[in-house]
Design a protein around this motif. Structure first.
Motif, PDB file in Angstrom:
ATOM      1  N   TYR A  12       1.244  -1.563  -0.051  1.00 11.03           N
ATOM      2  CA  TYR A  12      -0.140   0.233   0.122  1.00 11.03           C
ATOM      3  C   TYR A  12       0.630   0.913   0.233  1.00 11.03           C
ATOM      4  CZ  TYR A  12      -2.083   3.486   2.143  1.00 11.03           C
ATOM      5  OH  TYR A  12      -3.235   4.917   3.084  1.00 11.03           O
ATOM      6  N   LEU A  13       0.416   2.696  -0.754  1.00 11.66           N
ATOM      7  CA  LEU A  13       1.255   2.962  -0.865  1.00 11.66           C
ATOM      8  C   LEU A  13       0.763   4.871  -0.170  1.00 11.66           C
ATOM      9  CD1 LEU A  13       2.708   3.286  -4.735  1.00 11.66           C
ATOM     10  CD2 LEU A  13       4.014   2.529  -2.900  1.00 11.66           C
ATOM     11  N   ASP A  14      -0.505   4.771  -0.871  1.00 12.83           N
ATOM     12  CA  ASP A  14      -1.148   6.310  -0.092  1.00 12.83           C
ATOM     13  C   ASP A  14      -2.952   5.847  -0.789  1.00 12.83           C
ATOM     14  OD1 ASP A  14      -1.505   8.806   0.630  1.00 12.83           O
ATOM     15  OD2 ASP A  14       0.019   9.752  -0.233  1.00 12.83           O
ATOM     16  N   SER A  15      -3.549   6.730  -0.715  1.00 11.98           N
ATOM     17  CA  SER A  15      -4.706   6.904  -0.502  1.00 11.98           C
ATOM     18  C   SER A  15      -5.478   8.076  -1.129  1.00 11.98           C
ATOM     19  CB  SER A  15      -5.952   6.014   0.203  1.00 11.98           C
ATOM     20  OG  SER A  15      -5.427   6.600   2.102  1.00 11.98           O
ATOM     21  N   TYR A  16      -6.430   8.636  -1.112  1.00 12.97           N
ATOM     22  CA  TYR A  16      -7.521   9.695  -1.677  1.00 12.97           C
ATOM     23  C   TYR A  16      -8.517   9.664  -1.996  1.00 12.97           C
ATOM     24  CZ  TYR A  16      -2.109  10.899  -3.200  1.00 12.97           C
ATOM     25  OH  TYR A  16      -0.763  10.753  -3.101  1.00 12.97           O
ATOM     26  N   LEU A  17      -9.046  11.174  -1.130  1.00 17.75           N
ATOM     27  CA  LEU A  17     -10.576  10.737  -1.388  1.00 17.75           C
ATOM     28  C   LEU A  17     -11.166  11.726  -3.514  1.00 17.75           C
ATOM     29  CD1 LEU A  17     -13.301  10.134  -0.681  1.00 17.75           C
ATOM     30  CD2 LEU A  17     -13.560  12.402   0.771  1.00 17.75           C
ATOM     31  N   VAL A  18     -11.383  11.060  -4.144  1.00 12.51           N
ATOM     32  CA  VAL A  18     -11.406  11.726  -5.391  1.00 12.51           C
ATOM     33  C   VAL A  18     -12.586  12.146  -5.890  1.00 12.51           C
ATOM     34  CG1 VAL A  18     -10.772  12.142  -7.739  1.00 12.51           C
ATOM     35  CG2 VAL A  18      -8.886  11.189  -6.024  1.00 12.51           C
ATOM     36  N   GLY A  19     -13.626  13.591  -5.838  1.00 14.68           N
ATOM     37  CA  GLY A  19     -14.452  13.822  -5.529  1.00 14.68           C
ATOM     38  C   GLY A  19     -15.272  12.563  -4.589  1.00 14.68           C
ATOM     39  N   LYS A  20     -16.608  11.839  -5.064  1.00 11.40           N
ATOM     40  CA  LYS A  20     -16.973  10.932  -3.890  1.00 11.40           C
ATOM     41  C   LYS A  20     -16.656   9.341  -3.774  1.00 11.40           C
ATOM     42  CE  LYS A  20     -21.502  12.944  -3.646  1.00 11.40           C
ATOM     43  NZ  LYS A  20     -23.111  13.484  -3.566  1.00 11.40           N
ATOM     44  N   GLN A  21     -15.207   9.383  -4.573  1.00  8.39           N
ATOM     45  CA  GLN A  21     -14.589   8.173  -4.417  1.00  8.39           C
ATOM     46  C   GLN A  21     -13.080   7.901  -4.087  1.00  8.39           C
ATOM     47  OE1 GLN A  21     -13.713   7.826  -9.260  1.00  8.39           O
ATOM     48  NE2 GLN A  21     -16.000   6.605  -8.853  1.00  8.39           N
ATOM     49  N   PHE A  22     -13.135   6.700  -3.132  1.00 13.44           N
ATOM     50  CA  PHE A  22     -12.178   6.423  -2.566  1.00 13.44           C
ATOM     51  C   PHE A  22     -10.945   5.748  -3.602  1.00 13.44           C
ATOM     52  CE2 PHE A  22      -9.529   3.620   0.912  1.00 13.44           C
ATOM     53  CZ  PHE A  22      -8.957   5.229   1.387  1.00 13.44           C
ATOM     54  N   TRP A  23      -9.916   6.837  -3.532  1.00 16.68           N
ATOM     55  CA  TRP A  23      -8.578   5.456  -4.044  1.00 16.68           C
ATOM     56  C   TRP A  23      -7.451   5.689  -3.699  1.00 16.68           C
ATOM     57  CZ3 TRP A  23      -7.519   8.639  -9.842  1.00 16.68           C
ATOM     58  CH2 TRP A  23      -8.850   8.641 -10.327  1.00 16.68           C
ATOM     59  N   LEU A  24      -7.289   3.998  -3.803  1.00 16.32           N
ATOM     60  CA  LEU A  24      -5.749   3.165  -3.042  1.00 16.32           C
ATOM     61  C   LEU A  24      -4.483   3.041  -4.468  1.00 16.32           C
ATOM     62  CD1 LEU A  24      -7.337   0.741  -1.357  1.00 16.32           C
ATOM     63  CD2 LEU A  24      -7.068   2.558  -0.381  1.00 16.32           C
ATOM     64  N   VAL A  25      -4.145   3.757  -3.928  1.00 14.53           N
ATOM     65  CA  VAL A  25      -2.266   3.365  -4.783  1.00 14.53           C
ATOM     66  C   VAL A  25      -1.725   2.597  -4.409  1.00 14.53           C
ATOM     67  CG1 VAL A  25      -0.571   4.700  -5.549  1.00 14.53           C
ATOM     68  CG2 VAL A  25      -2.187   5.964  -4.964  1.00 14.53           C
ATOM     69  N   MET A  26      -1.789   1.625  -5.235  1.00 17.42           N
ATOM     70  CA  MET A  26      -1.112   0.320  -4.125  1.00 17.42           C
ATOM     71  C   MET A  26       0.182   0.118  -5.504  1.00 17.42           C
ATOM     72  SD  MET A  26      -3.199  -0.643  -2.093  1.00 17.42           S
ATOM     73  CE  MET A  26      -2.789  -2.242  -1.988  1.00 17.42           C
TER      74      MET A  26
END
Length: 228
Positions: A12-26
């Protein structure tokens, strides 16, 4: 995911809230999945043993930390071209605690589900080990047992005490057959743990076969390039 990092788990690298979506950076696994390897190449027993060892190392780490993966299958076992083999799909992990040592919700795919999960019983980390056994049969025979039959068929057989077996066991080593037998014990108490399976002769033989793992990923990359 930040707290539980392991060489056999996709990082797991990081995570972001993009609009109403939760994005995971893997971490990017550039070698494809075990499902790709099964469907597009042939795996030797040495390669099967090496892949099993890497998966069990990841599961042993999770189970020590009181986590059940809940979705071990060939699509969620990924390769990197450096030879890394890692478990993916963090979305279904179940965190246990001293007060809660068993899980009861069902969040996995029927073809890989352990008997205790199919029958709706509380289950523990060894449910993942049954799934490892099903993945082992996948590697040997190219598909999940009973995959071409009705979706209810695998669940019914598992719920009534059925244990999938190799169609032509004599073509494979006694060590591989016994490894699958240890994984696919209907009685959870008799099923081996990840730590025990890491000492099994079939898996222990993979200690000298790490050089095989980059070859699987490189074969998959070449196949993808040819398809493009």
């Amino acid at each position: 995911m930040k707290r539980k990092k392991n060489p056999n788990m996709v990082n797991y690298l990081d995570s972001y809230l993009v609009g109403k979506q939760f994005w995971l950076v893997m971490e990017y696994m550039d070698g494809g999945s075990l499902r790709d390897a099964i469907s597009k190449t042939h795996l030797s027993e040495d390669e099967m043993a090496a892949v099993s060892r890497e998966c069990l190392q990841g599961l042993d780490f999770l189970h020590i930390n009181h986590v059940i993966h809940q979705n071990v299958k060939s699509n969620n076992i990924l390769f990197r071209t450096d030879g890394s083999v890692k478990l993916a799909d963090f979305g279904l992990f179940a965190q246990l605690s001293p007060e809660k040592s068993r899980q009861s919700s069902v969040a996995t795919n029927s073809g890989w589900m352990a008997p205790e999960v199919v029958t709706g019983q509380p289950y523990g980390p060894k449910a993942d080990i049954w799934s490892v056994g099903i993945v082992g049969i996948e590697m040997v025979e190219g598909e999940v047992p009973y995959w071409n039959e009705t979706p209810v068929r695998p669940q019914h057989l598992t719920a009534t005490g059925g244990r999938p077996k190799l169609q032509q066991p004599n073509l494979f080593s006694p060590e591989l057959q016994d490894f699958l037998h240890c994984c696919l014990q209907v009685d959870e108490a008799r099923r081996w743990s990840a730590k025990e399976l890491l000492q099994h002769p079939f898996v222990a033989s993979a200690k000298q076969t790490s050089c095989l793992l980059p070859l699987i990923a490189s074969r998959l990359v070449k196949i993808r390039e040819a398809e493009i």
